[in-house]
Motif scaffolding. Structure first.
Motif, PDB file in Angstrom:
ATOM      1  N   ILE A  19       0.690   0.735 -13.552  1.00  0.00           N
ATOM      2  CA  ILE A  19       1.240   1.224 -12.296  1.00  0.00           C
ATOM      3  C   ILE A  19       2.668   0.713 -12.127  1.00  0.00           C
ATOM      4  N   ILE A  20       3.548   1.627 -11.753  1.00  0.00           N
ATOM      5  CA  ILE A  20       4.931   1.285 -11.423  1.00  0.00           C
ATOM      6  C   ILE A  20       5.265   1.932 -10.087  1.00  0.00           C
ATOM      7  N   GLY A  21       6.321   1.466  -9.478  1.00  0.00           N
ATOM      8  CA  GLY A  21       6.830   2.070  -8.251  1.00  0.00           C
ATOM      9  C   GLY A  21       8.213   2.615  -8.533  1.00  0.00           C
ATOM     10  N   ILE A  22       8.447   3.844  -8.183  1.00  0.00           N
ATOM     11  CA  ILE A  22       9.743   4.478  -8.434  1.00  0.00           C
ATOM     12  C   ILE A  22      10.422   4.761  -7.102  1.00  0.00           C
ATOM     13  N   TRP A  23      11.654   4.322  -6.988  1.00  0.00           N
ATOM     14  CA  TRP A  23      12.483   4.543  -5.798  1.00  0.00           C
ATOM     15  C   TRP A  23      13.568   5.542  -6.153  1.00  0.00           C
ATOM     16  N   TYR A  52      -4.238   4.673  -0.776  1.00  0.00           N
ATOM     17  CA  TYR A  52      -5.652   4.325  -0.847  1.00  0.00           C
ATOM     18  C   TYR A  52      -6.197   4.412  -2.270  1.00  0.00           C
ATOM     19  N   GLY A  53      -5.310   4.564  -3.249  1.00  0.00           N
ATOM     20  CA  GLY A  53      -5.710   4.578  -4.644  1.00  0.00           C
ATOM     21  C   GLY A  53      -6.285   5.901  -5.120  1.00  0.00           C
ATOM     22  N   ILE A  83      -7.022   1.730  -7.081  1.00  0.00           N
ATOM     23  CA  ILE A  83      -7.346   2.855  -7.965  1.00  0.00           C
ATOM     24  C   ILE A  83      -8.713   2.635  -8.600  1.00  0.00           C
ATOM     25  N   ASP A  84      -8.937   1.428  -9.102  1.00  0.00           N
ATOM     26  CA  ASP A  84     -10.201   1.117  -9.771  1.00  0.00           C
ATOM     27  C   ASP A  84     -11.407   1.244  -8.841  1.00  0.00           C
ATOM     28  N   TYR A  85     -11.222   0.928  -7.574  1.00  0.00           N
ATOM     29  CA  TYR A  85     -12.344   0.902  -6.630  1.00  0.00           C
ATOM     30  C   TYR A  85     -12.162   1.869  -5.462  1.00  0.00           C
TER      31      TYR A  85
END
Length: 188
Positions: A19-23, A52-53, A83-85
């Motif tokens: 997971i990454i965050g892109i701005w 909320y994944g 994401i997993d849960y």
């Protein structure tokens, strides 16, 4: 010359589904969390996830529009947990609250939440909102163990009961906070 750091991060995200965050430039709301599905010199495709994944489609963006990329940070780790849960967030366990007919309705509701593992979102004076566990209640005030948006332990605070103007219990935002709070506690 070596490959740019940006492309190294995009490659790592794609290969490991990290997971990454892109701005984006000139877009205060232009933050996306997800992993890279593919990229080239001009474009990147991202599997986007909601806060909320939940899987939220694929975003295609021009590389030149990317202002910065967050990676390997606390937010990414918390998002991976969501994401997993994420299916756990859909479970709205039954929790009944009994209403009373007296003027001090807040006390009756808050007493039912005191000392439980139910997180509540309290509206204070009609404008400020705080989420947390009600750990203690007196005739005039309460102690709230505050939990942040990403499950951060934000310490305890005292509020006057008369300042509570609304209460929310067990909504998806609070279920998310509890999940991440427990995940953080287990990670210690």
């Amino acid at each position: 010359m070596s490959e740019s750091i940006l492309f190294e991060i995009l490659k790592k995200s794609k290969e490991n589904k990290e997971i990454i965050g892109i701005w984006k430039y000139n877009d205060d709301d232009g933050f996306w969390a997800g992993y890279v599905k593919d990229y080239n010199e001009e474009l990147v495709t991202i599997q986007h996830f909601t806060k909320y994944g939940k899987s939220d489609g694929i975003i295609i963006e021009r590389i030149e529009n990317i202002k910065s990329v967050d990676f390997d940070d606390d937010y990414a780790k918390a998002m991976q947990c969501l994401i997993d849960y994420s299916s756990e967030l859909d479970k709205d366990e039954k929790f009944e609250l009994n209403l009373n007919d007296d003027e001090e309705w807040q006390t009756g509701i808050l007493k039912q939440l005191e000392g439980t593992d139910r997180i509540a979102r309290l509206e204070i004076n009609g404008s400020d909102y705080f989420s947390g566990f009600i750990t203690k209640l007196s005739e005039s005030d309460l102690i709230l163990h505050c939990v942040g948006k990403m499950g951060e332990d934000e310490g305890t605070v005292i509020y006057r009961i008369e300042d509570v103007t609304a209460v929310r219990v067990n909504d998806i935002e609070n279920r998310k906070r509890v999940m991440l709070f427990k995940w953080r506690k287990a990670s210690l």
